[in-house]
Scaffold this active site. Structure first.
Site, PDB file in Angstrom:
ATOM      1  N   CYS A 170     -45.140   1.864  34.254  1.00  0.00           N
ATOM      2  CA  CYS A 170     -45.502   2.239  34.214  1.00  0.00           C
ATOM      3  C   CYS A 170     -47.171   2.729  34.820  1.00  0.00           C
ATOM      4  CB  CYS A 170     -46.121   2.616  32.642  1.00  0.00           C
ATOM      5  SG  CYS A 170     -45.068   2.864  32.032  1.00  0.00           S
TER       6      CYS A 170
ATOM      7  N   HIS B 148     -52.906   7.443  31.981  1.00  0.00           N
ATOM      8  CA  HIS B 148     -51.550   7.232  31.920  1.00  0.00           C
ATOM      9  C   HIS B 148     -50.622   7.743  30.455  1.00  0.00           C
ATOM     10  CE1 HIS B 148     -47.483   5.527  31.303  1.00  0.00           C
ATOM     11  NE2 HIS B 148     -47.188   4.762  30.618  1.00  0.00           N
TER      12      HIS B 148
ATOM     13  N   ASN C 218     -44.043   9.278  26.828  1.00  0.00           N
ATOM     14  CA  ASN C 218     -44.179   8.654  27.876  1.00  0.00           C
ATOM     15  C   ASN C 218     -43.311   8.504  28.714  1.00  0.00           C
ATOM     16  OD1 ASN C 218     -45.003   6.099  29.582  1.00  0.00           O
ATOM     17  ND2 ASN C 218     -45.159   4.533  27.908  1.00  0.00           N
TER      18      ASN C 218
HETATM   19  N1  ACO Z   1     -42.911   5.513  11.981  1.00  0.00           N
HETATM   20  C1  ACO Z   1     -42.587   4.626  10.783  1.00  0.00           C
HETATM   21  N2  ACO Z   1     -43.157   3.513  10.671  1.00  0.00           N
HETATM   22  C2  ACO Z   1     -43.260   2.630  12.314  1.00  0.00           C
HETATM   23  C3  ACO Z   1     -43.176   3.198  13.723  1.00  0.00           C
HETATM   24  C4  ACO Z   1     -42.416   4.466  13.555  1.00  0.00           C
HETATM   25  N3  ACO Z   1     -42.208   5.278  14.233  1.00  0.00           N
HETATM   26  N4  ACO Z   1     -42.685   2.415  14.141  1.00  0.00           N
HETATM   27  C5  ACO Z   1     -43.422   1.444  13.749  1.00  0.00           C
HETATM   28  N5  ACO Z   1     -43.500   1.454  11.961  1.00  0.00           N
HETATM   29  C6  ACO Z   1     -44.231   1.063  11.039  1.00  0.00           C
HETATM   30  C7  ACO Z   1     -43.812  -0.773  11.708  1.00  0.00           C
HETATM   31  O1  ACO Z   1     -42.655  -0.695  10.979  1.00  0.00           O
HETATM   32  C8  ACO Z   1     -45.342  -0.939  10.971  1.00  0.00           C
HETATM   33  O2  ACO Z   1     -45.266  -1.376   9.343  1.00  0.00           O
HETATM   34  P1  ACO Z   1     -46.163  -2.641   8.533  1.00  0.00           P
HETATM   35  O3  ACO Z   1     -47.650  -2.682   8.687  1.00  0.00           O
HETATM   36  O4  ACO Z   1     -45.169  -2.092   6.605  1.00  0.00           O
HETATM   37  O5  ACO Z   1     -45.407  -3.593   8.911  1.00  0.00           O
HETATM   38  C9  ACO Z   1     -46.505  -0.483  11.258  1.00  0.00           C
HETATM   39  O6  ACO Z   1     -45.457   1.228  10.980  1.00  0.00           O
HETATM   40  C10 ACO Z   1     -47.112  -0.921  12.536  1.00  0.00           C
HETATM   41  O7  ACO Z   1     -46.731  -1.064  13.051  1.00  0.00           O
HETATM   42  P2  ACO Z   1     -47.224  -1.665  14.624  1.00  0.00           P
HETATM   43  O8  ACO Z   1     -46.615  -1.909  15.371  1.00  0.00           O
HETATM   44  O9  ACO Z   1     -48.406  -2.310  13.989  1.00  0.00           O
HETATM   45  O10 ACO Z   1     -48.177  -0.137  15.433  1.00  0.00           O
HETATM   46  P3  ACO Z   1     -48.745   0.481  16.178  1.00  0.00           P
HETATM   47  O11 ACO Z   1     -50.128   1.256  15.216  1.00  0.00           O
HETATM   48  O12 ACO Z   1     -49.847  -1.407  16.727  1.00  0.00           O
HETATM   49  O13 ACO Z   1     -48.109   1.555  16.961  1.00  0.00           O
HETATM   50  C11 ACO Z   1     -47.001   1.454  19.385  1.00  0.00           C
HETATM   51  C12 ACO Z   1     -46.826   1.211  17.789  1.00  0.00           C
HETATM   52  C13 ACO Z   1     -46.818   2.790  19.098  1.00  0.00           C
HETATM   53  C14 ACO Z   1     -45.817   0.801  20.225  1.00  0.00           C
HETATM   54  C15 ACO Z   1     -48.394   0.983  19.761  1.00  0.00           C
HETATM   55  O14 ACO Z   1     -48.426  -0.624  19.547  1.00  0.00           O
HETATM   56  C16 ACO Z   1     -48.845   1.479  21.410  1.00  0.00           C
HETATM   57  O15 ACO Z   1     -49.127   2.487  21.627  1.00  0.00           O
HETATM   58  N6  ACO Z   1     -48.934   0.293  21.570  1.00  0.00           N
HETATM   59  C17 ACO Z   1     -48.432   0.484  23.388  1.00  0.00           C
HETATM   60  C18 ACO Z   1     -47.303   0.811  24.148  1.00  0.00           C
HETATM   61  C19 ACO Z   1     -47.421   1.051  25.518  1.00  0.00           C
HETATM   62  O16 ACO Z   1     -48.527   1.270  25.990  1.00  0.00           O
HETATM   63  N7  ACO Z   1     -46.396   0.853  26.346  1.00  0.00           N
HETATM   64  C20 ACO Z   1     -46.899   0.540  27.982  1.00  0.00           C
HETATM   65  C21 ACO Z   1     -45.705   1.196  28.643  1.00  0.00           C
HETATM   66  S1  ACO Z   1     -44.293   0.988  28.563  1.00  0.00           S
HETATM   67  C22 ACO Z   1     -44.087   1.269  30.254  1.00  0.00           C
HETATM   68  O17 ACO Z   1     -44.388   0.392  30.824  1.00  0.00           O
HETATM   69  C23 ACO Z   1     -42.473   0.858  30.328  1.00  0.00           C
END
Ligand code: ACO
Length: 332
Positions: A116, A256, A286
């Site tokens: 990224c 980003h 993304n």
């Molecule tokens: N729909 C419904 N529920 C979901 C989904 C979904 N798509 N995905 C996860 N959940 C659930 C999980 O199972 C979890 O349930 P639980 O509490 O019962 O266990 C709950 O939602 C919370 O899950 P988290 O993973 O803790 O959710 P979070 O709020 O952290 O959001 C996300 C996840 C969107 C991935 C976030 O962490 C994020 O944006 N991370 C950074 C991504 C990023 O910047 N990546 C870098 C670039 S990628 C690259 O370099 C190629």
């Protein structure tokens, strides 16, 4: 002696036609429009579905538009860098395929892999080469076909990514525009939290790696999220401070596009308004190395010569970077 800077002098972009919206995705995995919109801020993403087409196709189309808009012949390009983590093949490079297709046979060309942060690392690399005086017309493309490494059975990653490419031209200038300052880095803390395990020399493809889903991107979202917020905020505030740019003087933050909540947190730390931030994550998701130039592509008509712009990225590694530049041209 007047110093030479590198300036962005044109933008081109390309997205595939197919739109995968949250409603369709909710039929593929256990998720909902509400969850994705609230937690990530994405409504839809583009997917390249055409048989036999891959990242080079996205890059070629973005460059074609750039060449047309800037009245440039392919033979005039002396440097092409493609930032990507989803090359068509292990080799040859996407840049080789692009140069062959477009007839840029005299351009020094290579791919750059920084996930990224690919576009920011690319700006650092290409701008230094242009500043040296050795290259006069350079193209930097951010191009990624993220659908090729996304597991559409996994609800935690499948909503996040899309396919796109956007290209910028970089040329030397002695005017008071162009790339002014940069903070580029890598902290080594992220290699266990964001990766694609198989397909490289460590785990060449086997039936087992395929069965395990090891050819898909893996991330521990929460860890990546926390580091992205703190690092992107720190480097964006730092670059503002050391260039004495107040929040009023900053015209645009180009972050980003990984998560709307990350973007909002960075903007808050910088003390800037929503109107000063380029955002298109809702429409494209993304797209890894393409997100930042895609923002330039979307907002090009609103950019004016002399605008203070800060771009900021964070990605696998963890790699990160922020760049301060003055926009070099008015809208056509
Ligand atoms: N729909 C419904 N529920 C979901 C989904 C979904 N798509 N995905 C996860 N959940 C659930 C999980 O199972 C979890 O349930 P639980 O509490 O019962 O266990 C709950 O939602 C919370 O899950 P988290 O993973 O803790 O959710 P979070 O709020 O952290 O959001 C996300 C996840 C969107 C991935 C976030 O962490 C994020 O944006 N991370 C950074 C991504 C990023 O910047 N990546 C870098 C670039 S990628 C690259 O370099 C190629």
């Amino acid at each position: 002696m007047t110093s030479i800077k590198a300036a962005i002098t044109g933008v081109g972009g390309y997205v595939p036609d197919y739109i995968l919206n949250n409603a369709e995705l909710s039929r593929m995995v256990d998720t909902s429009d509400e969850w994705i919109t609230q937690r990530v801020g994405i409504k839809e993403r583009r997917i390249l579905k055409e048989e036999g087409k891959a990242t080079s196709f996205l890059a070629i189309n973005a460059i074609k538009e750039l060449l047309k808009k800037t009245n440039t012949e392919p033979g005039e390009i002396d440097l092409l860098v493609v930032s990507t983590i989803t090359g068509d093949m292990r080799f040859p490079t996407v840049s080789n395929l692009v140069c062959k297709e477009l007839g840029m046979t005299t351009a020094l060309n290579f791919d750059l892999s920084a996930a990224c942060s690919g576009f920011v690392y690319g700006i650092e690399t290409v701008s230094r080469m242009v500043e040296s005086g050795a290259y006069k017309k350079a193209i930097l493309v951010g191009a990624d076909m993220m659908s090729s490494i996304t597991n559409y059975n996994d609800r935690s990653t499948s909503p996040l990514f899309g396919d796109a490419a956007a290209a910028v031209m970089l040329e030397p200038t002695t005017e008071d525009v162009g790339i002014i300052d940069r903070i580029i880095g890598f902290d080594g803390k992220g290699t266990d939290f964001l990766y694609l395990k198989a397909g490289g020399s460590l785990y060449p493809p086997t039936y087992e790696t395929i069965d395990n889903g090891d050819h898909f991107l893996f991330q521990e979202g929460k860890t990546v999220f926390k580091s992205a917020v703190s690092t992107m905020s720190d480097i964006s505030v730092d670059i503002m401070k050391r260039n004495n740019i107040s929040s009023d003087e900053l015209k645009w933050l180009v972050p980003h596009q990984a998560n709307m909540r990350i973007i909002e947190a960075v903007a808050r730390r910088m003390g800037i308004e929503r109107e000063q931030v380029m955002i298109n994550i809702d429409r494209y998701g993304n797209t890894t190395a393409a997100t930042i130039p895609m923002c330039f592509w979307d907002y090009e008509k609103q950019l004016k010569k002399g605008d203070n712009v800060i771009i900021a990225s964070f990605g696998a590694g963890f790699t990160f970077g922020s760049i301060y530049l003055k926009w070099a041209y008015d809208p056509a």
